[in-house]
Design a protein around this motif. Structure first.
Motif, PDB file in Angstrom:
ATOM      1  N   GLU A   7    -145.954   2.284 -59.932  1.00 20.21           N
ATOM      2  CA  GLU A   7    -145.325   3.384 -60.664  1.00 20.21           C
ATOM      3  C   GLU A   7    -146.091   4.691 -60.508  1.00 20.21           C
ATOM      4  N   LEU A   8    -147.213   4.639 -59.789  1.00 21.33           N
ATOM      5  CA  LEU A   8    -148.089   5.803 -59.638  1.00 21.33           C
ATOM      6  C   LEU A   8    -148.202   6.217 -58.181  1.00 21.33           C
ATOM      7  N   CYS A   9    -148.337   7.517 -57.961  1.00 23.73           N
ATOM      8  CA  CYS A   9    -148.750   8.009 -56.658  1.00 23.73           C
ATOM      9  C   CYS A   9    -149.666   9.204 -56.876  1.00 23.73           C
ATOM     10  N   ILE A  10    -150.402   9.552 -55.857  1.00 18.96           N
ATOM     11  CA  ILE A  10    -151.313  10.682 -55.951  1.00 18.96           C
ATOM     12  C   ILE A  10    -150.829  11.786 -55.031  1.00 18.96           C
ATOM     13  N   GLY A  11    -150.794  13.016 -55.537  1.00 18.28           N
ATOM     14  CA  GLY A  11    -150.409  14.143 -54.701  1.00 18.28           C
ATOM     15  C   GLY A  11    -151.527  14.451 -53.711  1.00 18.28           C
ATOM     16  N   PHE A  12    -151.187  14.501 -52.425  1.00 14.38           N
ATOM     17  CA  PHE A  12    -152.224  14.733 -51.418  1.00 14.38           C
ATOM     18  C   PHE A  12    -151.675  15.575 -50.279  1.00 14.38           C
ATOM     19  N   ASN A  13    -152.289  16.739 -50.060  1.00 16.61           N
ATOM     20  CA  ASN A  13    -151.857  17.608 -48.966  1.00 16.61           C
ATOM     21  C   ASN A  13    -153.013  18.016 -48.059  1.00 16.61           C
ATOM     22  N   GLY A  14    -154.153  17.335 -48.191  1.00 18.77           N
ATOM     23  CA  GLY A  14    -155.294  17.634 -47.342  1.00 18.77           C
ATOM     24  C   GLY A  14    -156.240  18.682 -47.882  1.00 18.77           C
ATOM     25  N   GLY A  15    -155.920  19.273 -49.025  1.00 19.88           N
ATOM     26  CA  GLY A  15    -156.768  20.314 -49.606  1.00 19.88           C
ATOM     27  C   GLY A  15    -157.987  19.749 -50.307  1.00 19.88           C
ATOM     28  N   LYS A  16    -158.915  20.624 -50.664  1.00 17.21           N
ATOM     29  CA  LYS A  16    -160.190  20.205 -51.259  1.00 17.21           C
ATOM     30  C   LYS A  16    -160.001  19.551 -52.618  1.00 17.21           C
ATOM     31  N   ASP A  17    -159.104  20.118 -53.453  1.00 18.49           N
ATOM     32  CA  ASP A  17    -158.920  19.584 -54.804  1.00 18.49           C
ATOM     33  C   ASP A  17    -158.352  18.167 -54.771  1.00 18.49           C
ATOM     34  N   CYS A  18    -157.312  17.974 -53.966  1.00 15.90           N
ATOM     35  CA  CYS A  18    -156.722  16.630 -53.912  1.00 15.90           C
ATOM     36  C   CYS A  18    -157.614  15.662 -53.143  1.00 15.90           C
ATOM     37  N   THR A  19    -158.512  16.185 -52.291  1.00 20.42           N
ATOM     38  CA  THR A  19    -159.481  15.312 -51.619  1.00 20.42           C
ATOM     39  C   THR A  19    -160.474  14.750 -52.627  1.00 20.42           C
ATOM     40  N   ALA A  20    -160.978  15.610 -53.506  1.00 24.33           N
ATOM     41  CA  ALA A  20    -161.873  15.147 -54.571  1.00 24.33           C
ATOM     42  C   ALA A  20    -161.149  14.169 -55.485  1.00 24.33           C
ATOM     43  N   LEU A  21    -159.901  14.507 -55.831  1.00 26.98           N
ATOM     44  CA  LEU A  21    -159.109  13.644 -56.707  1.00 26.98           C
ATOM     45  C   LEU A  21    -158.842  12.287 -56.054  1.00 26.98           C
ATOM     46  N   THR A  56    -139.069   3.609 -58.294  1.00 22.94           N
ATOM     47  CA  THR A  56    -140.022   2.933 -59.192  1.00 22.94           C
ATOM     48  C   THR A  56    -141.140   3.872 -59.643  1.00 22.94           C
ATOM     49  N   LEU A  57    -141.336   4.999 -58.935  1.00 27.99           N
ATOM     50  CA  LEU A  57    -142.426   5.916 -59.294  1.00 27.99           C
ATOM     51  C   LEU A  57    -142.103   6.656 -60.592  1.00 27.99           C
ATOM     52  N   LYS A  58    -143.112   6.727 -61.467  1.00 28.34           N
ATOM     53  CA  LYS A  58    -142.922   7.391 -62.752  1.00 28.34           C
ATOM     54  C   LYS A  58    -143.928   8.515 -63.000  1.00 28.34           C
ATOM     55  N   ALA A  59    -145.018   8.516 -62.245  1.00 28.10           N
ATOM     56  CA  ALA A  59    -146.063   9.507 -62.514  1.00 28.10           C
ATOM     57  C   ALA A  59    -146.766   9.902 -61.219  1.00 28.10           C
ATOM     58  N   VAL A  60    -147.253  11.150 -61.191  1.00 21.42           N
ATOM     59  CA  VAL A  60    -147.980  11.677 -60.041  1.00 21.42           C
ATOM     60  C   VAL A  60    -149.336  12.185 -60.510  1.00 21.42           C
ATOM     61  N   ILE A  61    -150.404  11.658 -59.932  1.00 15.81           N
ATOM     62  CA  ILE A  61    -151.756  12.138 -60.226  1.00 15.81           C
ATOM     63  C   ILE A  61    -152.016  13.342 -59.333  1.00 15.81           C
ATOM     64  N   MET A  62    -152.366  14.472 -59.942  1.00 14.90           N
ATOM     65  CA  MET A  62    -152.419  15.726 -59.203  1.00 14.90           C
ATOM     66  C   MET A  62    -153.802  16.372 -59.282  1.00 14.90           C
ATOM     67  N   GLY A  63    -154.139  17.109 -58.233  1.00 10.76           N
ATOM     68  CA  GLY A  63    -155.418  17.814 -58.189  1.00 10.76           C
ATOM     69  C   GLY A  63    -155.318  19.224 -58.721  1.00 10.76           C
ATOM     70  N   THR A  64    -154.473  19.425 -59.713  1.00 12.13           N
ATOM     71  CA  THR A  64    -154.249  20.750 -60.292  1.00 12.13           C
ATOM     72  C   THR A  64    -155.448  21.191 -61.119  1.00 12.13           C
ATOM     73  N   ARG A  65    -155.787  22.492 -61.011  1.00 15.06           N
ATOM     74  CA  ARG A  65    -156.823  23.092 -61.874  1.00 15.06           C
ATOM     75  C   ARG A  65    -156.217  24.284 -62.611  1.00 15.06           C
ATOM     76  N   ARG A  66    -156.805  24.635 -63.727  1.00 11.96           N
ATOM     77  CA  ARG A  66    -156.238  25.714 -64.543  1.00 11.96           C
ATOM     78  C   ARG A  66    -156.200  27.041 -63.804  1.00 11.96           C
ATOM     79  N   SER A  67    -157.071  27.218 -62.839  1.00  8.16           N
ATOM     80  CA  SER A  67    -157.096  28.470 -62.082  1.00  8.16           C
ATOM     81  C   SER A  67    -155.949  28.561 -61.085  1.00  8.16           C
ATOM     82  N   ASP A  68    -155.213  27.458 -60.875  1.00 13.40           N
ATOM     83  CA  ASP A  68    -154.051  27.503 -59.987  1.00 13.40           C
ATOM     84  C   ASP A  68    -152.923  28.281 -60.655  1.00 13.40           C
ATOM     85  N   PRO A  69    -152.035  28.898 -59.862  1.00 15.57           N
ATOM     86  CA  PRO A  69    -150.932  29.676 -60.447  1.00 15.57           C
ATOM     87  C   PRO A  69    -150.069  28.849 -61.397  1.00 15.57           C
TER      88      PRO A  69
END
Length: 525
Positions: A336-350, A418-431
């Motif tokens: 039910e989970l997936c992680i957002g990943f686009n190759g960036g630094k934030d999602c790499t750490a996540l 079946t997916l219900k949630a996405v774990i994201m590398g979002t930070r408050r400084s993002d738009p």
């Protein structure tokens, strides 16, 4: 032929009782006659046979595998040769190697086709003929359905007259390999298919093990150009040349070090002394505490810092983010989970944090962690390459959708219900993210998902501190001055990292050296 297996208590009835004893004796008493037990320095020569290697159609990985395994067994590989599928060439090379090294290992040319000439070539090297071995004839008949010696299918049963058979045993399953390793004198003829060679060698490695020698190896990683530390390397080699083998290997693409130095000896004290000398004479601060397998040790290191009493900002961040990810796995099943990943630094750490939690919580789970890659615009080739690397390193199932974020989530809902949630590398400084919480549902009008934001309150510096501390692989664009990655149309190196040398040549410092994290998007249009 595939290496098939049979239980030790179910060896083919076609083998005689004497043959069965021979099979087991060959496995448990494998020393060849040339390996004198008083010889403390056994050597090996590796011969890779195949036109496909020489033409570049197939990459040779067998020599690397064999070299690493033999070194671990206390055997030094002295020479590696790649030769063609030519009878005379094989015979000449084998004869020379046999006289020069304790062990000779060949790879390739043991199949049933016209260009599989290893058995014939090795026989010719020792002035022998090839004959049909009765046990191999039985095996070929069982596999191919014929024992007609005129059939090309029986070619694998024709081996040098004095050759012996070694049936390897799988230590875990206690199964004996159905097809053996063929050996004559000090020459061992392995298949060329890497999976078969590796499986066979691992089951029969006791043949080559040197009981007298253990090689001690140390690796020192240095973040200086090789030319700058050459005097120290040369001085170390001059002092320890007779006792320690010193190797220097530049790496122009690693994000953490520039040179790997290796120290090898059969005496641990010698290695210790050489390493101490190196450490004392290399430039201060140049030695890197490098982790070779950061992904494989992710759980160990992440939870290692969590379990300590470390109160540093890094430790506090890791503990908090990990707890949020643990809560996500408590609320949702892996499917039910997936992680957002686009190759960036934030999602790499996540990704690294999420993988550590996933492998800790589900150590025996064979299901791959799901990752959502929303590809927008024209992606950088470097991002595409890093995404593939991350897929392999973290054993990901990547769901790729080429669209805007809102539309991509609707498509995700349709293709992966079946997916219900996405774990994201979002930070408050993002738009538009200043009001998000760690668990925030998508906005009205969007596909319904729970957005989980474990590193919401991390700063730009926090992200890089985590990545660099754990030696996590990241996209190579960050080493060229990019600090925030979008598509090729809207992303450029950050001007705050620009460097102009005395000749007016412009270059950029790596992203982790950006002093003002508030300007991380300065390279984005």
């Amino acid at each position: 032929m595939n290496v098939l297996f049979r239980k030790t208590n179910a060896i083919s009835g076609k083998l005689s009782a004497a043959s069965r004893i021979s099979v087991l004796n060959n496995h448990f008493c494998p020393r060849n006659h040339l390996f004198n037990m008083a010889d403390n320095n056994p050597t090996a020569g590796i011969i890779i046979i195949g036109d496909e290697i020489l033409k570049g159609h197939v990459m040779d990985t067998n020599s690397r595998f064999l070299s690493r395994r033999l070194f671990a067994l206390g055997v030094k590989v002295k020479k590696i040769s790649v030769i063609s599928d030519d009878l005379d060439v094989i015979a000449k090379e084998v004869a020379e190697f046999s006289q020069s090294f304790t062990h000779v290992i060949t790879s390739g040319g043991v199949g049933p086709t016209h260009d599989d000439l290893t058995f014939e070539g090795v026989a010719k090297a020792f002035g022998e003929e090839v004959v049909a071995h009765p046990e191999l004839v039985d095996l070929c008949k069982e596999f191919f359905g014929t024992d007609d010696l005129k059939s090309p299918k029986l070619k694998m049963a024709l081996i040098p007259k004095s050759a012996k058979l070694h049936f390897g045993m799988n230590k875990q399953t206690k199964q004996i390999a159905k097809y053996p390793l063929v050996n004559i004198r000090n020459v061992y003829m392995f298949p060329g298919v890497p999976q078969l060679l590796e499986k066979s060698f691992d089951m029969l490695q006791s043949i080559f093990a040197n009981p007298h020698t253990i090689f001690h190896v140390r690796e020192v990683y240095v973040d200086r150009d090789e030319v700058l530390i050459t005097p120290i390397i040369n001085d170390t080699d001059a002092r320890f040349h007779d006792r320690v083998v010193l190797g220097s290997y530049p790496d122009f693409y690693n994000s953490y070090y520039k040179v790997k130095l290796t120290l090898e000896s059969d005496n641990q004290q010698n290695v210790d002394e050489a390493q101490k000398f190196l450490m004392e004479n290399l430039p201060h601060g140049s030695v890197v505490n490098y982790e070779k397998d950061p992904c494989g040790t992710a759980s160990e290191h992440v939870y290692g810092i969590i379990k300590t009493e470390d109160s540093s900002h890094l430790a506090v961040n890791v503990r908090h983010a990990t707890r949020v990810i643990e809560q996500a796995f408590e609320k949702y099943k892996p499917e039910e989970l997936c992680i957002g990943f686009n190759g960036g630094k934030d999602c790499t750490a996540l990704l690294h944090l999420t993988y550590a939690v996933y492998r800790t919580k589900y150590p025996d789970e064979t299901r791959r962690l799901q990752a959502l890659y929303i590809r927008r615009g024209q992606p950088f080739p470097e991002i595409e390459l890093f995404t593939k690397i991350a897929k392999d390193n973290y054993h990901l199932e990547i769901i790729t959708i080429h669209d805007k974020i809102k539309e991509a989530l609707f498509e995700l809902k349709s293709t992966h219900p079946t997916l219900k949630a996405v774990i994201m590398g979002t930070r408050r400084s993002d738009p538009y993210c200043e009001n998000l919480e760690e668990f925030s549902p998508t906005d009205p009008g969007w596909a319904e998902y729970m957005r989980i934001n474990p590193i919401l309150d991390w700063s730009y510096k926090d992200v890089w501190t985590f990545i660099r501390t754990f030696n996590i692989p990241y996209c190579s664009l960050y080493d060229r001055g990019y600090t925030s990655l979008g598509s090729m149309e809207n992303t450029h190196p950050n001007p705050g990292l620009q460097v102009v040398d005395s000749k007016g040549i412009i270059s950029y410092k790596p992203a982790y050296m950006l002093a003002n994290g508030d300007s991380e998007r300065a390279g984005r249009n």
